[in-house]
Motif scaffolding. Structure first.
Motif, PDB file in Angstrom:
ATOM      1  N   GLY A  18       0.691  -1.148  -0.041  1.00 45.80           N
ATOM      2  CA  GLY A  18       0.094   0.084  -0.145  1.00 45.80           C
ATOM      3  C   GLY A  18       0.873   1.244  -0.026  1.00 45.80           C
ATOM      4  N   HIS A  19       0.351   2.098   1.281  1.00 47.54           N
ATOM      5  CA  HIS A  19       1.090   3.304   0.832  1.00 47.54           C
ATOM      6  C   HIS A  19       1.568   3.806   2.406  1.00 47.54           C
ATOM      7  N   GLU A  20       2.047   5.158   2.506  1.00 40.89           N
ATOM      8  CA  GLU A  20       2.412   5.567   3.766  1.00 40.89           C
ATOM      9  C   GLU A  20       1.360   5.655   5.010  1.00 40.89           C
ATOM     10  N   THR A  21       0.107   5.914   4.285  1.00 39.62           N
ATOM     11  CA  THR A  21      -0.842   6.187   5.397  1.00 39.62           C
ATOM     12  C   THR A  21      -2.134   4.961   5.240  1.00 39.62           C
ATOM     13  N   PHE A  22      -1.939   4.284   4.253  1.00 37.19           N
ATOM     14  CA  PHE A  22      -3.065   3.303   4.171  1.00 37.19           C
ATOM     15  C   PHE A  22      -2.542   1.840   3.553  1.00 37.19           C
ATOM     16  N   ALA A  23      -2.962   0.789   3.719  1.00 34.22           N
ATOM     17  CA  ALA A  23      -2.422  -0.559   3.296  1.00 34.22           C
ATOM     18  C   ALA A  23      -3.331  -1.579   3.327  1.00 34.22           C
ATOM     19  N   GLY A  24      -3.090  -2.505   2.598  1.00 34.23           N
ATOM     20  CA  GLY A  24      -4.078  -3.736   2.598  1.00 34.23           C
ATOM     21  C   GLY A  24      -3.376  -4.997   2.341  1.00 34.23           C
ATOM     22  N   GLY A  25      -4.096  -6.024   3.034  1.00 30.99           N
ATOM     23  CA  GLY A  25      -3.391  -7.341   2.618  1.00 30.99           C
ATOM     24  C   GLY A  25      -4.434  -8.576   2.939  1.00 30.99           C
ATOM     25  N   ARG A  26      -3.933  -9.791   2.590  1.00 29.77           N
ATOM     26  CA  ARG A  26      -4.745 -10.754   2.728  1.00 29.77           C
ATOM     27  C   ARG A  26      -3.813 -11.998   3.078  1.00 29.77           C
ATOM     28  N   VAL A  27      -4.554 -12.932   3.675  1.00 23.80           N
ATOM     29  CA  VAL A  27      -4.192 -14.224   4.191  1.00 23.80           C
ATOM     30  C   VAL A  27      -5.175 -15.334   3.939  1.00 23.80           C
ATOM     31  N   ASP A  28      -4.651 -16.266   2.934  1.00 27.14           N
ATOM     32  CA  ASP A  28      -5.426 -17.447   2.694  1.00 27.14           C
ATOM     33  C   ASP A  28      -5.594 -18.477   3.961  1.00 27.14           C
ATOM     34  N   LEU A  29      -6.921 -18.864   4.058  1.00 27.88           N
ATOM     35  CA  LEU A  29      -6.988 -19.784   5.314  1.00 27.88           C
ATOM     36  C   LEU A  29      -6.613 -21.345   4.818  1.00 27.88           C
ATOM     37  N   ASN A  30      -6.047 -21.885   5.629  1.00 30.88           N
ATOM     38  CA  ASN A  30      -5.578 -23.340   5.106  1.00 30.88           C
ATOM     39  C   ASN A  30      -5.638 -24.121   6.922  1.00 30.88           C
ATOM     40  N   GLU A  31      -4.996 -25.099   6.623  1.00 33.26           N
ATOM     41  CA  GLU A  31      -5.271 -26.104   7.955  1.00 33.26           C
ATOM     42  C   GLU A  31      -4.250 -25.286   9.299  1.00 33.26           C
ATOM     43  N   ASN A  32      -3.231 -24.392   9.001  1.00 31.29           N
ATOM     44  CA  ASN A  32      -2.552 -23.951   9.817  1.00 31.29           C
ATOM     45  C   ASN A  32      -3.196 -22.526  10.447  1.00 31.29           C
ATOM     46  N   TYR A  33      -4.247 -22.059   9.552  1.00 33.63           N
ATOM     47  CA  TYR A  33      -4.843 -21.012  10.099  1.00 33.63           C
ATOM     48  C   TYR A  33      -6.336 -20.978  10.284  1.00 33.63           C
ATOM     49  N   GLU A  34      -7.120 -20.461  11.340  1.00 29.79           N
ATOM     50  CA  GLU A  34      -8.464 -20.383  11.358  1.00 29.79           C
ATOM     51  C   GLU A  34      -8.731 -18.823  12.129  1.00 29.79           C
ATOM     52  N   PHE A  35      -9.990 -18.441  11.967  1.00 30.91           N
ATOM     53  CA  PHE A  35      -9.873 -16.875  12.347  1.00 30.91           C
ATOM     54  C   PHE A  35      -9.354 -16.417  13.560  1.00 30.91           C
ATOM     55  N   GLN A  36     -10.103 -17.183  14.744  1.00 30.88           N
ATOM     56  CA  GLN A  36      -9.723 -16.561  15.960  1.00 30.88           C
ATOM     57  C   GLN A  36      -8.396 -16.797  16.275  1.00 30.88           C
ATOM     58  N   GLN A  37      -7.553 -17.871  15.902  1.00 35.82           N
ATOM     59  CA  GLN A  37      -6.110 -17.874  16.021  1.00 35.82           C
ATOM     60  C   GLN A  37      -5.620 -16.735  15.254  1.00 35.82           C
ATOM     61  N   LEU A  38      -5.823 -16.390  14.065  1.00 38.17           N
ATOM     62  CA  LEU A  38      -5.119 -15.392  13.254  1.00 38.17           C
ATOM     63  C   LEU A  38      -5.467 -13.928  14.061  1.00 38.17           C
ATOM     64  N   GLN A  39      -6.755 -13.784  14.729  1.00 39.10           N
ATOM     65  CA  GLN A  39      -7.155 -12.643  15.373  1.00 39.10           C
ATOM     66  C   GLN A  39      -6.343 -12.339  16.584  1.00 39.10           C
ATOM     67  N   GLN A  40      -6.019 -13.471  17.105  1.00 38.32           N
ATOM     68  CA  GLN A  40      -5.242 -13.244  18.568  1.00 38.32           C
ATOM     69  C   GLN A  40      -3.818 -12.846  18.039  1.00 38.32           C
ATOM     70  N   LYS A  41      -3.209 -13.693  17.072  1.00 42.45           N
ATOM     71  CA  LYS A  41      -1.760 -13.385  16.763  1.00 42.45           C
ATOM     72  C   LYS A  41      -1.805 -12.009  16.267  1.00 42.45           C
ATOM     73  N   THR A  42      -2.831 -11.464  15.372  1.00 42.84           N
ATOM     74  CA  THR A  42      -2.500 -10.166  14.790  1.00 42.84           C
ATOM     75  C   THR A  42      -2.685  -9.205  15.649  1.00 42.84           C
ATOM     76  N   LEU A  43      -3.531  -9.336  16.946  1.00 43.88           N
ATOM     77  CA  LEU A  43      -3.841  -8.281  17.787  1.00 43.88           C
ATOM     78  C   LEU A  43      -2.536  -8.061  18.514  1.00 43.88           C
ATOM     79  N   ALA A  44      -2.035  -9.255  18.911  1.00 43.32           N
ATOM     80  CA  ALA A  44      -0.537  -9.337  19.642  1.00 43.32           C
ATOM     81  C   ALA A  44       0.487  -8.602  18.860  1.00 43.32           C
TER      82      ALA A  44
END
Length: 358
Positions: free
Chosen positions: A294-320
């Motif tokens: 993205g840019h200096e003030t805004f950005a975007g990204g994507r993570v594809d779900l698989n057997e190593n990722y589920e939403f709640q797990q990724l949420q906690q990791k991202t928050l930390a």
């Protein structure tokens, strides 16, 4: 400069000489800048080089404003999965680059032209790269080429570029270069103010207000940071929409929103810091330089779900990681909306089957 623009036009002419057809690829779930830039490139290729041009995109155009823009300005953009790549002997990309995770171009396909204003992550295997990270909108780069080629810009295209610059720079307040402002002022007299109003203030579906309700319930705050885990969303664009909205909260300087659409988790990061390097911060949070940018003030990204990722797990990791990157290892987050019990009881009441009769 005029010399640089004429040189760029010379190489575009050379690349498109004897071409039978041009495919213009926008990034997935295209925003107004991608749509306007693609529209401008189609105009340049067809009028100057006489090459039939098709605009395509991956994902969806689902945000109400973007759908209204395509309809009001008659932008002929179609989904990438409806075209046959082998039918085109030239390929161009606008507002994205080959090898990034936000576009549908296969890795085996060669891209001839790239127009972009996002940070470059690696050398590009393209015939011509027209790139300037300091420009606020990719549409500005294409419009300057139309000026240099002395091509008449009709009202719908002018309106598309005006709206793209407005949204990409948030009314010329965010990362707007003097070249963006010059293009804006030049095109303003021939743009349609009525259509800009129709695009900017469309009717919104129930899903928007449902997502806003969910976002307000789930938003967390710590000091000047806000984090909003939306879970399932009806379309990826709502994530960026919520990020822009929550950044308007007083004393907040960083907002990160995440949400799941189909089998991917999408992220939007916003900051009020003009040199915040949001794209680098998000790459660190996601530990990914390909699917985040993205840019200096805004950005975007994507993570594809698989057997190593589920939403709640990724949420906690991202928050930390979000707090830790800024030096807050032991951040204590709280709900942004601290409703008392009387308010919470109203919020949690079941939906009525019908409005009461008068």
């Amino acid at each position: 400069s005029a010399g640089t623009l004429s040189t760029t036009l010379f190489f575009i002419d050379k690349i498109l000489a004897n071409a039978r057809s041009l495919l213009v690829i926008l990034h997935d779930n295209p925003d107004p800048d991608a749509l306007a830039a693609g529209f401008a490139l189609k105009t340049l290729a067809e009028i100057r080089c006489h090459v039939p041009t098709t605009i395509t995109y991956g994902g969806l155009i689902n945000r109400a404003e973007n759908k209204s823009m395509v309809k009001e300005l008659e932008i002929p953009a179609i989904r990438f999965d409806t075209v046959a790549l082998e039918q085109f002997d030239r390929i161009a990309m606008v507002d994205t680059q080959p090898g990034r995770g936000n576009n549908p171009l296969p890795e085996t396909a060669h891209c001839h032209l790239v127009f972009d204003h996002h940070a470059l992550e690696k050398p590009q295997d393209v015939d011509l790269l027209v790139y300037n990270r300091n420009i606020g909108a990719t549409a500005t780069l294409l419009c300057e080429l139309l000026f240099a080629a002395d091509i008449e810009i009709k009202s719908n295209l002018a309106t598309a570029i005006i709206y793209a610059i407005r949204t990409e720079t948030q009314e010329l307040r965010r990362e707007a270069h003097k070249r963006d402002i010059q293009v804006y002022l030049t095109l303003y007299p021939i743009s349609s103010l009525r259509k800009i109003g129709a695009i900017a203030f469309p009717k919104l579906p129930d899903s928007y207000f449902e997502m806003l309700f969910v976002a307000l319930q789930r938003a967390l705050i710590y000091r000047q940071f806000i984090f909003v885990p939306l879970a399932q969303v009806p379309a990826p664009e709502i994530i960026a929409e919520m990020a822009d909205l929550f950044l308007r909260r007083t004393y907040v300087t960083w907002v990160l929103v995440m949400g799941q659409y189909e089998n991917s988790i999408y992220f939007s990061l916003r900051t009020t810091h003009s040199e915040g390097q949001a794209f680098r911060i998000l790459q660190q949070i996601l530990e990914d330089c390909v699917n985040a940018g993205g840019h200096e003030t805004f950005a975007g990204g994507r993570v594809d779900l698989n057997e190593n990722y589920e939403f709640q797990q990724l949420q906690q990791k991202t928050l930390a990681r979000y707090a830790a990157i800024f030096g807050h290892q032991d951040a204590v987050w709280r709900h942004l909306i601290q409703a008392d019990e009387s308010v919470r009881s109203i919020l949690l009441q079941p939906k009525p089957d019908a409005l009461p009769k008068e």
